[in-house]
Design a protein around this motif. Structure first.
Motif, PDB file in Angstrom:
ATOM      1  N   GLU A  46       2.836   9.453   4.978  1.00  0.00           N
ATOM      2  CA  GLU A  46       3.002   8.956   6.354  1.00  0.00           C
ATOM      3  C   GLU A  46       2.798  10.077   7.362  1.00  0.00           C
ATOM      4  O   GLU A  46       2.258   9.871   8.444  1.00  0.00           O
ATOM      5  N   THR A  99      12.280   4.656 -14.343  1.00  0.00           N
ATOM      6  CA  THR A  99      12.361   3.997 -13.033  1.00  0.00           C
ATOM      7  C   THR A  99      12.907   4.956 -11.978  1.00  0.00           C
ATOM      8  O   THR A  99      12.384   5.022 -10.860  1.00  0.00           O
ATOM      9  N   VAL A 135       7.491   8.153  -5.922  1.00  0.00           N
ATOM     10  CA  VAL A 135       6.846   7.237  -4.974  1.00  0.00           C
ATOM     11  C   VAL A 135       7.405   7.458  -3.567  1.00  0.00           C
ATOM     12  O   VAL A 135       6.660   7.527  -2.588  1.00  0.00           O
ATOM     13  N   LEU A 153       5.097   8.637  -0.479  1.00  0.00           N
ATOM     14  CA  LEU A 153       4.914   7.793   0.708  1.00  0.00           C
ATOM     15  C   LEU A 153       5.379   8.524   1.965  1.00  0.00           C
ATOM     16  O   LEU A 153       4.726   8.475   3.002  1.00  0.00           O
ATOM     17  N   LEU A 164      10.095   7.564 -11.275  1.00  0.00           N
ATOM     18  CA  LEU A 164       8.986   6.974 -10.525  1.00  0.00           C
ATOM     19  C   LEU A 164       9.401   6.656  -9.087  1.00  0.00           C
ATOM     20  O   LEU A 164       8.640   6.893  -8.146  1.00  0.00           O
ATOM     21  N   ALA A 165      10.629   6.135  -8.925  1.00  0.00           N
ATOM     22  CA  ALA A 165      11.091   5.802  -7.572  1.00  0.00           C
ATOM     23  C   ALA A 165      11.141   7.061  -6.713  1.00  0.00           C
ATOM     24  O   ALA A 165      10.718   7.052  -5.547  1.00  0.00           O
ATOM     25  N   LEU A 212      -0.908  10.980   8.465  1.00  0.00           N
ATOM     26  CA  LEU A 212      -1.766  10.033   9.163  1.00  0.00           C
ATOM     27  C   LEU A 212      -2.054  10.487  10.589  1.00  0.00           C
ATOM     28  O   LEU A 212      -1.215  11.076  11.257  1.00  0.00           O
ATOM     29  N   ALA A 213      -3.284  10.174  11.023  1.00  0.00           N
ATOM     30  CA  ALA A 213      -3.682  10.529  12.380  1.00  0.00           C
ATOM     31  C   ALA A 213      -3.216   9.429  13.325  1.00  0.00           C
ATOM     32  O   ALA A 213      -4.010   8.669  13.862  1.00  0.00           O
ATOM     33  N   THR A 214      -1.910   9.343  13.531  1.00  0.00           N
ATOM     34  CA  THR A 214      -1.366   8.295  14.390  1.00  0.00           C
ATOM     35  C   THR A 214      -1.715   8.587  15.847  1.00  0.00           C
ATOM     36  O   THR A 214      -1.763   9.747  16.257  1.00  0.00           O
TER      37      THR A 214
END
Ligand SMILES: [Cu+2]
Lengths: 107, 217
Positions: B91, B76, B83, B87, B79-80, B94-96
């Motif tokens: 983020e 755990t 992850v 993430l 994995l945490a 991204l093409a914000t």
């Protein structure tokens, strides 16, 4: 061993899988219809609101399932395993999908 | 000794030789995962050796604790961490949307069996050769004229699907001028393997000149 016991064993993670498909589908549907551009209140968009609502709904069903399947350590093996699997499924729902509160909605 | 293995990591298509921020993020995550995977492998190997050579030591630890720690707590935590890292890095890729004054340059990429067509602001069009300015962000608007393809410049960043009837956007930046490789990264028919393109990242002046040259051709 009955079919019912086997189904209950899979219940927790089946719910997780359904939640995964539902959230993924509604994310795409919302982005296609531009729900991320519609402000509900205080900067919360329709997209975020519907995803969070879905997440909370699955969380509630998962919690209900865990309570429903709850047994003590002396219960028959399959019942005990079904309960622990439901708990693990509930934990997995939180772990995998709680990001709907924070991550970007659409690009 | 490592040389024969590492030579595979160089070249115009090497995702391990990043030349832009998006690719650097992916490479960082890759190294984190390699180190994490290596550490887990060593620990598991050590426990296995312990089980063979000193079974009493493991027995003293107790099966409940082995299952709790080895099967729940440690995975755990790992994995945490993975992850969270994935993430956070995702983020940033991204093409914000940006305000118009510093909006990235937009270049359209249209995939079809089996050629890449690139359309630039101002009307220039090139095939299988992509010109882009170095040192600033470029938004690639990617779509397809037939089946699903995937737009990938490994040294600059991650791939993005080219889907018929739909536009996807990926924001990439080349740190400096150079020539990089691009490929179609989604099987799209018998010509898929040869569906590559060349990426030329230019200085600002060179970029305009290169486009002007293409228009006259
Ligand atoms: Cu292709």
């Amino acid at each position: 061993m009955s079919g019912r016991e086997l189904l209950l064993l899979a219940a927790g993670f089946t719910l997780w899988a359904v939640a995964f498909v539902a959230l993924y589908a509604m994310l795409s549907v919302g982005c296609r219809f531009g729900w991320d551009g519609i402000d509900l209140a205080g900067g919360v968009t329709v997209q975020r609101a519907q995803l969070v609502t879905l997440f909370l709904a699955f969380l509630a069903v998962g919690a209900w399932l865990a309570v429903h399947l709850r047994t003590g350590p002396r219960a028959p093996f399959l019942s005990r395993a079904a309960y622990l699997a439901a708990l693990a499924g509930l934990g997995s729902i939180v772990f995998s999908f709680a990001a709907v509160f924070a991550l970007s909605e659409c690009v | 000794m490592a040389a024969p293995f590492l030579t595979g990591c160089a070249g115009p298509l090497s995702a391990l030789a990043p030349e832009g921020p998006a690719a650097r993020g992916a490479v960082r995550l890759w190294w984190i995962m390699l180190a994490g995977g290596g550490a887990i492998f060593l620990v598991v190997s050590a426990v296995l050796m312990l089980a063979i050579l000193r079974p009493a030591a493991l027995r003293a630890f107790g099966p409940r604790r082995i299952i709790l720690w080895g099967g729940l707590v440690i995975p755990t935590i790992i994995l945490a961490a993975l992850v969270t890292a994935a993430l956070a890095l995702g983020e940033r890729l991204l093409a914000t949307p940006r305000p118009p004054e510093d909006a990235p340059l937009r270049i359209e990429a249209v995939a079809r069996q089996w050629v890449w067509e690139f359309r630039y602001p101002g009307g220039a069009v090139t095939f299988d050769r992509l010109h882009m300015p170095a040192g600033r962000d470029v938004d690639f608007t990617v779509t397809s004229a037939d089946v699903i393809h995937s737009f990938w410049i490994p040294r600059l960043g991650g791939k993005i699907d080219a889907i018929p009837g739909h536009e996807t956007v990926v924001r990439l930046r080349a740190d400096r001028p150079g020539v990089y490789g691009g490929v179609c990264a989604e099987f799209c028919g018998t010509g898929h393997a040869a569906m590559a393109f060349t990426v030329e990242a230019h200085e600002e002046v060179g970029f305009a000149a290169a486009l002007a040259g293409e228009v006259e051709e």
